[in-house]
Design a protein around this motif. Structure first.
Motif: not given
Length: 290
Positions: A244-252, A202-213
């Motif tokens: 942290x991204x900037x100006x108090x904003x953080x991404x998941x 079974x072919x699998x992949x590891x993905x790292x996602x950036x979810x921005x608010x």
């Protein structure tokens, strides 16, 4: 009157005495003047005599040298002649050697030109690095069959075919063929069953996602809960963190493992972006095959 006048005058009547005394003093200090001049004259004469004596000696030496050269002249001339003749012989030998070398070079050039011409006419020349070793092949005489043996062979082959057509045990051969076919079919069926039971890779992949608010007032815990609520066959969520991204904003930043045949990145992004109240955009930060 005259005597009285001279008596009153101041005249140095004894000056010659003082001059004589002064002369004697200086003669005692430096010697008499006449003697010094005479000594100088004698010294000059002696130097002239010495120069004349030296000149005479040089003339005598030169005369003696010319006489010795004239006496040894014939021997030196003979030696020079012998050396000149020896050099001439060596010169002739060197010329002959040079001529032989020129002839040899000319022959080599002609042979090279001939070889180049012969290799240029050949269609497939042997490369220079390839070593071709001769080998002996045993010679065999190949005899062509004549017409009469061919005619004799045809009746023999026909007779053999006739003999083969006669099957004394035909029923036994048919039974053996049926049994072999059954065994082959059974083995093929067993192999297919084993292959079906064996699990495939079974072919699998590891993905790292950036979810921005949307902004800094977005509830990040609620947004992570919404993202993890996306469930699919072949999808497993992993660790997450706030960056942290900037100006108090953080991404998941959340990690997941997916099966390539069941879950695609496009479907995953569409499902996460459905939560419009919390999610502004989804980006793939890293993608690695497992």
């Amino acid at each position: 009157m005259a005597v009285e006048f001279l008596a009153h005058e101041r005249i140095w009547f004894e000056k010659f005495k003082y001059d004589e005394a002064e002369r004697r003093y200086y003669e005692q200090m430096n010697g008499p003047l006449g003697g010094s001049s005479q000594q100088q004259q004698e010294n000059g004469a002696s130097t002239i005599l010495r120069d004349i004596a030296r000149a005479r000696e040089n003339i005598q030496k030169s005369l003696a040298g010319s006489a010795s050269t004239t006496s040894s002249g014939p021997g030196d001339q003979n030696e020079l002649l012998s050396r000149i003749s020896h050099l001439e012989v060596e010169n002739q030998n060197l010329r002959s050697v040079v001529a032989d070398l020129q002839m040899a070079i000319f022959k080599l050039e002609s042979r090279l030109n001939a070889l180049e011409k012969s290799t240029s006419h050949q269609p497939s020349p042997v490369p220079p690095t390839q070593k071709v070793e001769p080998f002996s092949v045993p010679s065999k005489k190949v005899e062509l069959p004549s017409a009469s043996p061919a005619k004799k062979a045809e009746p023999a082959a026909a007779e053999e075919n006739d003999d083969n057509d006669i099957d004394l045990f035909g029923s036994d051969d048919e039974e053996e063929d049926q049994e072999a076919a059954k065994v082959r079919e059974e083995r093929l069926r067993q192999y297919a069953e084993k292959k079906a039971k064996k699990p495939g890779l079974i072919a699998k992949s590891s993905i790292l996602l950036d979810v921005k608010p949307w902004d800094d007032e977005t509830d990040m815990a609620k947004m992570e809960e919404c993202v993890r609520s996306v469930q699919m066959d072949g999808l497993v969520w992993g660790a997450s963190k706030l960056v942290p991204v900037g100006y108090g904003i953080k991404k998941l930043q959340i990690q997941c493992v997916v099966e390539d045949d069941k879950v695609g990145t496009d479907i995953l992004e569409e499902e996460i972006t459905k939560f419009e109240d919390y999610v502004q955009s989804v980006d793939i930060a890293a993608f690695n095959k497992i």
